[in-house]
Design an enzyme around this catalytic site. Structure first.
Site, mmCIF file in Angstrom:
data_model
loop_
_atom_site.group_PDB
_atom_site.id
_atom_site.type_symbol
_atom_site.label_atom_id
_atom_site.label_comp_id
_atom_site.label_asym_id
_atom_site.label_seq_id
_atom_site.Cartn_x
_atom_site.Cartn_y
_atom_site.Cartn_z
ATOM 1 N N SER A 18 0.777 -1.310 -0.071
ATOM 2 C CA SER A 18 -0.061 -0.087 0.038
ATOM 3 C C SER A 18 0.941 1.444 -0.019
ATOM 4 O O SER A 18 2.061 1.291 0.632
ATOM 5 C CB SER A 18 -0.916 0.140 1.134
ATOM 6 O OG SER A 18 -1.601 1.113 1.317
ATOM 7 N N LYS A 69 -13.749 -4.395 2.067
ATOM 8 C CA LYS A 69 -14.439 -3.144 1.609
ATOM 9 C C LYS A 69 -15.951 -3.289 1.901
ATOM 10 O O LYS A 69 -16.672 -2.417 2.655
ATOM 11 C CB LYS A 69 -14.330 -2.453 0.240
ATOM 12 C CG LYS A 69 -12.823 -1.819 0.099
ATOM 13 C CD LYS A 69 -13.096 -1.184 -1.225
ATOM 14 C CE LYS A 69 -11.795 -0.414 -1.299
ATOM 15 N NZ LYS A 69 -11.687 0.462 -2.816
ATOM 16 N N ASP A 106 -14.125 6.597 -3.101
ATOM 17 C CA ASP A 106 -13.405 6.523 -4.421
ATOM 18 C C ASP A 106 -13.957 7.115 -5.668
ATOM 19 O O ASP A 106 -13.115 7.789 -6.511
ATOM 20 C CB ASP A 106 -13.466 4.756 -4.801
ATOM 21 C CG ASP A 106 -12.824 4.004 -3.983
ATOM 22 O OD1 ASP A 106 -11.778 4.488 -3.369
ATOM 23 O OD2 ASP A 106 -12.978 2.831 -3.776
ATOM 24 N N ASN A 156 -18.290 -5.733 -19.698
ATOM 25 C CA ASN A 156 -17.581 -6.444 -18.582
ATOM 26 C C ASN A 156 -17.297 -7.776 -19.278
ATOM 27 O O ASN A 156 -18.135 -8.245 -20.030
ATOM 28 C CB ASN A 156 -18.316 -6.571 -17.476
ATOM 29 C CG ASN A 156 -17.498 -7.166 -16.205
ATOM 30 O OD1 ASN A 156 -16.434 -6.661 -15.904
ATOM 31 N ND2 ASN A 156 -17.896 -8.079 -15.767
ATOM 32 N N ARG A 161 -22.686 -9.356 -14.879
ATOM 33 C CA ARG A 161 -22.295 -8.307 -13.922
ATOM 34 C C ARG A 161 -22.685 -7.148 -14.412
ATOM 35 O O ARG A 161 -23.273 -6.038 -13.597
ATOM 36 C CB ARG A 161 -20.717 -8.253 -13.248
ATOM 37 C CG ARG A 161 -20.533 -9.664 -12.662
ATOM 38 C CD ARG A 161 -19.006 -9.769 -12.189
ATOM 39 N NE ARG A 161 -19.031 -8.698 -11.072
ATOM 40 C CZ ARG A 161 -17.917 -8.416 -10.335
ATOM 41 N NH1 ARG A 161 -16.925 -9.246 -10.647
ATOM 42 N NH2 ARG A 161 -17.746 -7.794 -9.226
ATOM 43 N N ILE A 221 -7.829 3.541 -13.871
ATOM 44 C CA ILE A 221 -7.922 3.399 -12.360
ATOM 45 C C ILE A 221 -6.452 2.701 -11.989
ATOM 46 O O ILE A 221 -6.008 2.850 -10.868
ATOM 47 C CB ILE A 221 -8.839 2.995 -11.751
ATOM 48 C CG1 ILE A 221 -8.896 1.187 -11.878
ATOM 49 C CG2 ILE A 221 -10.186 3.621 -12.006
ATOM 50 C CD1 ILE A 221 -9.783 0.693 -11.020
ATOM 51 N N TYR A 223 -2.392 2.337 -11.242
ATOM 52 C CA TYR A 223 -1.232 3.215 -11.414
ATOM 53 C C TYR A 223 0.086 2.391 -11.301
ATOM 54 O O TYR A 223 1.202 3.167 -10.875
ATOM 55 C CB TYR A 223 -1.444 4.237 -10.244
ATOM 56 C CG TYR A 223 -1.840 3.483 -8.815
ATOM 57 C CD1 TYR A 223 -0.659 2.934 -7.909
ATOM 58 C CD2 TYR A 223 -3.144 3.507 -8.286
ATOM 59 C CE1 TYR A 223 -0.975 2.601 -6.826
ATOM 60 C CE2 TYR A 223 -3.425 3.044 -7.259
ATOM 61 C CZ TYR A 223 -2.238 2.472 -6.302
ATOM 62 O OH TYR A 223 -2.270 1.852 -5.057
#
Length: 277
Positions: A18, A69, A106, A156, A161, A221, A223
C-alpha cells in the site's frame, strides 16, 4: 494529562504494497501534525474484532482495502448514502463512543482527479465508456451519474455483472458485450478502464481503440505502471490521458481531514513523495 496522539491506518490483506502510509505520512509531515498512519494486515475472520478494538487504542479511523471493503460496510453503525449506493466502504471514522462511520470516497477521488488533470473536463461533456463492472466501476458510475454524465456505456467480461449494474443504476447505463466493447468508444467523451488489464503482473490490455476519438479523455484506475498500455494507446490516438495515481491521492483527502483536522492539498509534491521521487 497529555492529549492523545491520533492514530489511523490502512487495513487490508495483503497490505505491505500500500502507498497510503507514504501518502498520509507526507501530509502529516507537511502540516506538522501529531499523528501516525499504520499499515495493518488483517485476516477477514479477524476484521470485526479489530475494528471494535481499534477505537479503544486511540485510533480515530482507518482506510480499508481489498478484501474488506464490503465487510467493513456491513459492520458499520453509520453509513453515508454514497457508500450504501456503491456497496462498499474505503474510509472509516471512529466516533468517540466507538461507533463506526463508513464512507466511500473512491468516486469523489475519481472526479477530483479528472478535474485536476484534464483541464476543462466535465462528466456532462458527452457519453462515457467504462470497462469493468467491479467495485471500482460502481464507484465511478455513481460519481459520473451524479456529475451529470448523459449516458454511460459499460462492458464487462462477464456480461451478467454489467446487466446487474444497469438494473441498479438505471437507464442511463447501456450494456455492451465484451467482444464488441470497442464499438462503445465511438462518440465517447470519457473512457475509463476499471479492470486489472495492463496492471503489473496482469494480462495486457488488447482491446481495439480504433473507434476512440481524439476529443475523448482516457483514464485508467491502475497506477502500476503509471502509463498503462491503454493510456499509451489512447495517447497515440490524440486523446488526453489521466493516470490512476491521482484517484488514489484524492480519495485519501476526506479521511485525512476527518482524522487529523486538516484539509490536505493534492499537489506535485505529494505525487513525488508517494512515488518515492
Amino acid at each position: 494529562m497529555t492529549d492523545k496522539i491520533p492514530l489511523a491506518g490502512v487495513i487490508g490483506s495483503p497490505v505491505a504494497h500500500s502507498l497510503s502510509p507514504r501518502l498520509h505520512g507526507h501530509w502529516l509531515a507537511t502540516y506538522g501534525l501529531k499523528g501516525h498512519y499504520i499499515p495493518m494486515d488483517v485476516a477477514p475472520e479477524d476484521l470485526e474484532q479489530v475494528l471494535r478494538t481499534l477505537p479503544r487504542m486511540g485510533f480515530v479511523g482507518v482506510n480499508v482495502t481489498i478484501p474488506h471493503k464490503e465487510a467493513a460496510l456491513a459492520l458499520a453503525d453509520l453509513v453515508t448514502d454514497r457508500a450504501a449506493l456503491i456497496g462498499a466502504a474505503n474510509t472509516l471514522i471512529f466516533n468517540e463512543d466507538g461507533r463506526i462511520h463508513a464512507d466511500c470516497t473512491d468516486g469523489y477521488g475519481f472526479i477530483a482527479n479528472m478535474r485536476q488533470n484534464a483541464s476543462g473536463w466535465s462528466a456532462a461533456d458527452g457519453p462515457a465508456a467504462i470497462l469493468g463492472a467491479g467495485g471500482a466501476a460502481r464507484a465511478v458510475i455513481s460519481a459520473m451519474l451524479d456529475a451529470g454524465a448523459p449516458e454511460i456505456r459499460i462492458a464487462n467480461r462477464t456480461r451478467a455483472r454489467a446487466d446487474a449494474l444497469r438494473a441498479e443504476f438505471g437507464p442511463r447505463l447501456v450494456v455492451h458485450d465484451w467482444g464488441m466493447a470497442g464499438l462503445m468508444f465511438e462518440g465517447a467523451r470519457t473512457v475509463v478502464n476499471t479492470t486489472s488489464l495492463g496492471m503489473v503482473g496482469k494480462t495486457e490490455f488488447t482491446l481495439s481503440l480504433d473507434r476512440l476519438e481524439p476529443e475523448a479523455v482516457a483514464t485508467d484506475i491502475v497506477y502500476a505502471p503509471l502509463r498503462t498500455g491503454f493510456l499509451q494507446a489512447a495517447e497515440a490516438r490524440g486523446c488526453r490521458t489521466v493516470d490512476g495515481l491521482g484517484m488514489l491521492l484524492h480519495q485519501a483527502a476526506p479521511g485525512f481531514e476527518r482524522w487529523f483536522g486538516q484539509r490536505p492539498v493534492v499537489d506535485q509534491a505529494l505525487r513525488d513523495a508517494v512515488l518515492g521521487q
